[in-house]
Design a protein around this motif. Structure first.
Motif, PDB file in Angstrom:
ATOM      1  N   PRO A 141       0.820  -1.210   0.000  1.00 17.77           N
ATOM      2  CA  PRO A 141       0.000   0.000   0.000  1.00 17.77           C
ATOM      3  C   PRO A 141       0.850   1.255   0.000  1.00 17.77           C
ATOM      4  CG  PRO A 141      -0.051  -1.080   2.145  1.00 17.77           C
ATOM      5  CD  PRO A 141       0.610  -2.024   1.207  1.00 17.77           C
ATOM      6  N   ALA A 142       0.551   2.171  -0.908  1.00 20.45           N
ATOM      7  CA  ALA A 142       1.310   3.412  -1.003  1.00 20.45           C
ATOM      8  C   ALA A 142       0.917   4.351   0.130  1.00 20.45           C
ATOM      9  CB  ALA A 142       1.047   4.076  -2.358  1.00 20.45           C
ATOM     10  N   GLY A 143       1.893   5.092   0.632  1.00 19.35           N
ATOM     11  CA  GLY A 143       1.609   6.108   1.628  1.00 19.35           C
ATOM     12  C   GLY A 143       1.355   5.586   3.019  1.00 19.35           C
ATOM     13  N   VAL A 144       1.679   4.318   3.280  1.00 22.31           N
ATOM     14  CA  VAL A 144       1.506   3.732   4.612  1.00 22.31           C
ATOM     15  C   VAL A 144       2.891   3.367   5.143  1.00 22.31           C
ATOM     16  CG1 VAL A 144       0.459   1.889   5.968  1.00 22.31           C
ATOM     17  CG2 VAL A 144      -0.759   2.816   3.984  1.00 22.31           C
ATOM     18  N   ALA A 145       3.274   3.959   6.268  1.00 25.97           N
ATOM     19  CA  ALA A 145       4.618   3.717   6.800  1.00 25.97           C
ATOM     20  C   ALA A 145       4.575   3.622   8.320  1.00 25.97           C
ATOM     21  CB  ALA A 145       5.572   4.828   6.384  1.00 25.97           C
ATOM     22  N   ILE A 146       5.219   2.583   8.850  1.00 26.13           N
ATOM     23  CA  ILE A 146       5.384   2.448  10.296  1.00 26.13           C
ATOM     24  C   ILE A 146       6.648   3.217  10.683  1.00 26.13           C
ATOM     25  CG2 ILE A 146       5.821   0.843  12.195  1.00 26.13           C
ATOM     26  CD1 ILE A 146       4.242  -1.257  10.659  1.00 26.13           C
ATOM     27  N   LEU A 189       3.136   2.733  18.825  1.00 23.52           N
ATOM     28  CA  LEU A 189       3.116   2.719  17.363  1.00 23.52           C
ATOM     29  C   LEU A 189       2.977   4.150  16.855  1.00 23.52           C
ATOM     30  CD1 LEU A 189       2.756   1.458  14.489  1.00 23.52           C
ATOM     31  CD2 LEU A 189       0.307   1.283  15.019  1.00 23.52           C
ATOM     32  N   ARG A 190       3.904   4.543  15.997  1.00 20.48           N
ATOM     33  CA  ARG A 190       3.751   5.797  15.250  1.00 20.48           C
ATOM     34  C   ARG A 190       3.564   5.423  13.786  1.00 20.48           C
ATOM     35  NH1 ARG A 190       7.192   9.568  14.514  1.00 20.48           N
ATOM     36  NH2 ARG A 190       9.100   8.381  14.912  1.00 20.48           N
ATOM     37  N   GLN A 224      11.863 -11.959  23.914  1.00 18.51           N
ATOM     38  CA  GLN A 224      10.956 -12.275  22.809  1.00 18.51           C
ATOM     39  C   GLN A 224      10.944 -11.157  21.759  1.00 18.51           C
ATOM     40  OE1 GLN A 224       8.836 -15.156  22.171  1.00 18.51           O
ATOM     41  NE2 GLN A 224       9.150 -14.018  20.282  1.00 18.51           N
ATOM     42  N   TYR A 225      10.921 -11.548  20.494  1.00 17.64           N
ATOM     43  CA  TYR A 225      10.780 -10.593  19.389  1.00 17.64           C
ATOM     44  C   TYR A 225       9.312 -10.521  18.964  1.00 17.64           C
ATOM     45  CZ  TYR A 225      15.836 -10.305  18.723  1.00 17.64           C
ATOM     46  OH  TYR A 225      17.169 -10.084  18.904  1.00 17.64           O
ATOM     47  N   PHE A 226       8.932  -9.345  18.439  1.00 13.15           N
ATOM     48  CA  PHE A 226       7.560  -9.118  17.992  1.00 13.15           C
ATOM     49  C   PHE A 226       7.558  -8.407  16.638  1.00 13.15           C
ATOM     50  CE2 PHE A 226       7.652  -9.074  22.587  1.00 13.15           C
ATOM     51  CZ  PHE A 226       6.581  -9.869  22.956  1.00 13.15           C
ATOM     52  N   VAL A 227       6.541  -8.706  15.833  1.00 14.96           N
ATOM     53  CA  VAL A 227       6.317  -8.012  14.570  1.00 14.96           C
ATOM     54  C   VAL A 227       4.871  -7.520  14.552  1.00 14.96           C
ATOM     55  CG1 VAL A 227       5.963  -8.356  12.082  1.00 14.96           C
ATOM     56  CG2 VAL A 227       8.080  -9.118  13.155  1.00 14.96           C
ATOM     57  N   LEU A 228       4.677  -6.287  14.089  1.00 14.65           N
ATOM     58  CA  LEU A 228       3.340  -5.707  13.968  1.00 14.65           C
ATOM     59  C   LEU A 228       2.977  -5.599  12.496  1.00 14.65           C
ATOM     60  CD1 LEU A 228       1.086  -4.439  15.810  1.00 14.65           C
ATOM     61  CD2 LEU A 228       1.965  -2.221  15.021  1.00 14.65           C
ATOM     62  N   GLU A 229       1.765  -6.006  12.154  1.00 15.90           N
ATOM     63  CA  GLU A 229       1.300  -5.963  10.771  1.00 15.90           C
ATOM     64  C   GLU A 229       0.060  -5.075  10.672  1.00 15.90           C
ATOM     65  OE1 GLU A 229       0.612 -10.070  10.078  1.00 15.90           O
ATOM     66  OE2 GLU A 229       2.726 -10.542   9.756  1.00 15.90           O
ATOM     67  N   ALA A 240       4.378  -4.464   7.363  1.00 16.06           N
ATOM     68  CA  ALA A 240       4.860  -5.103   8.590  1.00 16.06           C
ATOM     69  C   ALA A 240       6.082  -4.374   9.122  1.00 16.06           C
ATOM     70  CB  ALA A 240       5.201  -6.565   8.338  1.00 16.06           C
ATOM     71  N   SER A 241       6.195  -4.340  10.445  1.00 17.53           N
ATOM     72  CA  SER A 241       7.362  -3.725  11.085  1.00 17.53           C
ATOM     73  C   SER A 241       8.547  -4.676  11.035  1.00 17.53           C
ATOM     74  CB  SER A 241       7.034  -3.387  12.538  1.00 17.53           C
ATOM     75  OG  SER A 241       6.997  -4.582  13.320  1.00 17.53           O
TER      76      SER A 241
END
Length: 307
Positions: A35-40, A70-71, A159-164, A173-174
């Motif tokens: 998706p364009a224009g979407v940035a974590i 989350l920003r 623990q590692y985490f990923v946000l989608e 995804a982060s």
């Protein structure tokens, strides 16, 4: 007729898995454009100081929550279908310990979103949506959220985490993150004993990658595989299962039944099952022969990609 159907199924699976041919170390494929224009801009684990959320709603339950920040930058009005938090290894690959969601689509606990609006805050999802297809909302601009996930025993410093972030145009995804400071809070953090889950297969050593670099493109944009790169093994190009299938819009799951271990992708009535160490795949319960078996290397599920 049977032969024709068998060839058709093989062709369909080849198209889904391969997309197109690999040539001179460069693979061109089809799929969704990110998706364009979407940035974590920032995703971080802050602490385990609070107890504001439970398994399915904003209700204290006696266990300290994982508190994430989350920003998010949205250059235009964007519908967010769902937000998913999952545990991973250091490379962003699932370790199948736990998952938190805004929408109850499959398994997982509630991921609570609280938007910061200057001096005010707003709870975006007080609980799971009754309609799993109902989006989280429509947003635009530079946004800041506090995320809360009830600690089921897997929110810890190691623990590692990923946000989608899932949108109608695709998923962002982060990078994998973990706590950068001791997760102390109001005394000792209370956490339940983790529920027993499926055993994680012991991975074989990751293959050496001294061959040519492999680049995978979807609609003109190159996919990024972090440190887990596509590899060439025994003349076949192998690509991590989850990354490519999720880019294609599939929902991916891992199933274990005794000694049988399967990676499963589903989308719009199509179900593809790849059984580890088997040269037979399943497309809507119809067997399709593979030249190279699906396999686990370096804690990642792989399958044949190129020609």
């Amino acid at each position: 007729m049977t032969s024709f159907h068998s060839k058709a199924r093989s062709a369909m699976l080849s198209l889904v898995l391969a997309g197109s041919c690999a040539f001179s170390g460069v693979s061109f494929a089809f799929g969704e454009t990110p998706p364009a224009g979407v940035a974590i801009k920032e995703f971080s684990l802050l602490d385990t100081a609070s107890d504001v959320i439970g398994i399915a709603d904003f209700k204290p339950e006696g266990y300290k929550d994982g508190h994430f920040k989350l920003r998010l930058s949205l250059s235009q009005k964007t519908v967010i279908n769902a937000v998913v938090l999952r545990t991973t290894d250091a490379y962003g690959e699932d370790n199948y310990h736990s998952m938190w969601r805004t929408n109850r689509v499959t398994d997982g606990w509630l991921l609570g979103l609280v938007q910061n609006k200057g001096t005010e805050t707003e709870i975006i999802n007080p609980g799971f949506r009754k309609d799993v297809k109902e989006p989280v909302g429509e947003f635009q601009g530079e946004l800041t959220f506090d995320l809360y996930a009830s600690n089921n025993g897997y929110i810890k410093e190691s623990q590692y985490f990923v946000l989608e972030i899932e949108t109608p145009q695709g998923t962002v995804a982060s990078k994998p993150v973990r706590s950068e400071k001791p997760m102390v809070a109001d005394g000792t953090t209370a956490t339940p004993t983790p529920a027993p889950g499926p055993s994680i297969p012991t991975p074989a050593p990751a293959p050496e990658t001294n061959g040519p670099e492999i680049h995978v493109f979807f609609k003109g944009q190159e996919l990024q595989f972090s440190e887990t790169q596509p590899v060439i093994k025994d003349g076949s190009t192998l690509v991590p299962f989850r990354k490519l299938f999720e880019t294609l819009g599939f929902t991916v799951s891992w199933v274990e039944n005794g000694a049988v271990r399967q990676a499963v992708g589903t989308k719009d009535g199509l179900t593809i099952k790849l059984t580890i160490d088997s040269t037979t795949a399943s497309v809507n319960d119809q067997n399709v022969a593979l030249e190279v078996p699906a396999q686990i290397m370096g804690a990642v599920r792989w399958f044949r990609f190129g020609l």
